[in-house]
Design a protein around this motif. Structure first.
Motif, short mmCIF file in Angstrom:
data_model
loop_
_atom_site.label_atom_id
_atom_site.label_comp_id
_atom_site.label_asym_id
_atom_site.label_seq_id
_atom_site.Cartn_x
_atom_site.Cartn_y
_atom_site.Cartn_z
N LEU A 98 0.87 -1.19 0.02
CA LEU A 98 -0.02 -0.03 -0.24
C LEU A 98 0.88 1.10 -0.03
O LEU A 98 1.63 1.27 0.92
N PRO A 99 0.74 2.08 -0.92
CA PRO A 99 1.42 3.20 -1.14
C PRO A 99 1.20 4.31 -0.07
O PRO A 99 -0.05 4.34 0.26
N GLN A 100 2.21 5.14 0.19
CA GLN A 100 1.82 6.47 0.79
C GLN A 100 2.63 7.74 0.39
O GLN A 100 3.81 7.86 0.84
N CYS A 101 2.13 8.46 -0.67
CA CYS A 101 2.95 9.33 -1.30
C CYS A 101 3.13 10.63 -0.10
O CYS A 101 4.24 11.47 -0.63
N GLY A 102 2.30 10.70 0.75
CA GLY A 102 2.37 11.88 1.46
C GLY A 102 2.01 13.41 1.15
O GLY A 102 1.75 14.36 2.02
N ARG A 111 -8.55 10.11 7.59
CA ARG A 111 -9.83 9.13 7.27
C ARG A 111 -9.45 8.36 6.32
O ARG A 111 -10.57 7.48 6.38
N SER A 112 -8.30 8.60 5.84
CA SER A 112 -8.10 7.42 4.80
C SER A 112 -6.49 6.94 4.60
O SER A 112 -5.88 7.62 5.00
N ASN A 113 -6.47 5.57 4.39
CA ASN A 113 -4.86 5.41 4.04
C ASN A 113 -4.84 4.79 2.65
O ASN A 113 -3.78 4.16 2.38
N ILE A 114 -5.73 5.15 1.81
CA ILE A 114 -5.75 4.62 0.31
C ILE A 114 -5.26 5.79 -0.32
O ILE A 114 -5.88 6.66 -0.54
N GLY A 323 -14.59 -1.81 5.73
CA GLY A 323 -13.47 -2.67 5.41
C GLY A 323 -12.27 -1.74 5.52
O GLY A 323 -12.23 -0.77 5.71
N ALA A 324 -11.15 -2.60 5.29
CA ALA A 324 -10.06 -1.94 5.39
C ALA A 324 -8.71 -2.82 4.86
O ALA A 324 -8.73 -4.06 4.80
N LEU A 325 -7.87 -1.99 4.27
CA LEU A 325 -6.68 -2.44 3.59
C LEU A 325 -5.57 -1.96 4.70
O LEU A 325 -5.42 -0.90 5.14
N LEU A 326 -4.63 -3.05 4.89
CA LEU A 326 -3.66 -2.87 5.62
C LEU A 326 -4.17 -2.44 6.95
O LEU A 326 -3.40 -1.70 7.78
#
Length: 391
Positions: A98-102, A111-114, A323-326
């Motif tokens: 899962l990416p995190q460009c920042g 509210r999101s990690n996508i 639901g959730a990713l990671l």
């Protein structure tokens, strides 16, 4: 046996030497697929840790793995591409799917990690839609997997998919577990459910993710954690990680699991976690939650993407599903925090490592996973390192 060439990293990319990697059930699922989204040949694997650099690659065809040592030229040793500033050669890093460009709206929001800046491109690098792997004999492209491809001594990963652990003293075999399964389970209890002390919890499926949910729930102060699994052997390890009660669906007679849970808890649990990837179990997990405020968190992946059947009237009576990713975590922000919790003995990872072996034995590791005989098998790329780790 095939020889595979690995291209140098391009802009915003990092070349990572994999010290060790672990097997996740997602790898097994995609390995067995015959149709899209599976792609062959491909280099699977997505739970790993390593400093930067390069070498052995496992290339997957449907139902088979083949391996060959690849000697590489000095020009490929360059470990970072242009515009990479947050990591440098020698850093210990964890690659994550899962990416995190920042910088995008999602990465900047709690509210999101996508990440909305980098879209997932199956088998390809996220920015330019190409691959860094190819067959040396023919030049045929070899696909990546989940933006990581850790079943290789060296891989190329976009910097948005890399988490720097800095000077962390966390052993490699523990650090690699934080790149997927354990982080997903612990994160779901902490970030998605935001469990309150004294909560009641049901965990459907006591694999690595489910057991990590149990441990995360215990860390949050849950008073009752009910584990649901067909394998009674999982209860012993479950108890050590926080499970207080165990239900085997084969032993409930004419009652459904949700009926048993409601009787045990006086109406249902506060939080219910589905960690299998079965739509019928997802519905049962929902039925196990309490009317008024029960929350169901879906972590398992149904490869057929089938709909989940839930009563609309039950939804209106206060229950919810998410639901959730990671596990809802932001990789660059939260994985270092989990690593520190491991060092501080707040988060226990030893229980998850049931097997250790060298890269040559990766097929045996897949057999153990397919037979349900292991939680996480650590694959050491260097046999000497395997011995050092006490395997």
């Amino acid at each position: 046996m095939v020889e595979v060439e690995v291209a140098p990293p391009r802009a915003h990319e990092v070349r990572v030497k994999i010290v060790c990697t672990s097997l996740c059930h997602t790898d097994l699922t995609f390995w067995r697929m015959k149709d899209f989204p599976a792609m062959y040949p491909s280099i699977l694997g997505h739970e790993a840790v390593g400093p930067h650099t390069k070498v052995n690659l496992t290339v997957g065809w449907h139902g088979n793995f083949r391996r060959r040592f690849v000697s590489q030229t000095p020009s490929v040793v360059e470990s970072v591409g242009d515009h990479v500033e947050e990591v440098a050669p020698g850093d210990t890093v964890v690659p994550v799917f899962l990416p995190q460009c920042g910088g995008c709206a999602d990465c900047l929001s709690p509210r999101s990690n996508i990440c909305s800046a980098l879209s997932y491109r199956p088998g390809l690098m996220p920015r330019d839609g190409t691959t860094r792997f190819s067959l040396a004999a023919t030049g045929e492209p070899v696909h990546g997997f989940l933006s990581v491809s850790s079943f290789a001594e060296y891989t190329v990963v976009d910097v948005a998919h890399v988490v720097r652990l800095g000077g962390s003293a966390l052993p490699p075999e523990k650090a690699c577990l934080l790149s997927c399964g354990v982080s997903t389970g612990v994160g779901a209890a902490w970030k998605v459910a935001a469990l309150e002390p004294g909560s009641t919890v049901a965990v459907f499926g006591m694999g690595t993710v489910g057991l990590a949910v149990a441990q995360g729930s215990k860390m949050r102060g849950a008073k009752r954690i009910i584990g649901v699994d067909l394998n009674p052997d999982k209860f012993e390890i479950g108890k050590r990680l926080g499970v207080t009660d165990f239900i085997n669906p084969n032993d409930t007679g004419e009652k459904t699991v949700s009926q048993v849970i409601k009787e045990m808890t006086g109406g249902g649990v506060d939080y219910s976690f589905e960690c299998i990837g079965s739509t019928s179990v997802m519905a049962e997990a929902f039925e196990s939650s309490r009317t008024g405020w029960g929350k169901t968190i879906i972590l398992g992946t149904d490869t057929a993407a089938a709909p989940v059947s839930i009563s609309s009237s039950a939804i209106k009576r206060g229950r919810s599903v998410t639901g959730a990713l990671l596990g809802g975590i932001k990789p660059k922000d939260d994985i270092p925090v989990l690593a520190q919790k491991c060092l501080d003995k707040e988060l226990e990872l030893d229980e998850f490592v049931t097997h250790r072996m060298g890269f040559d034995d990766i097929n045996r590791a897949f057999d153990l996973l397919a037979q349900g005989k292991c939680l996480r098998c650590i694959i050491w790329m260097d046999g000497a390192e395997q011995k050092k780790a006490g395997a």
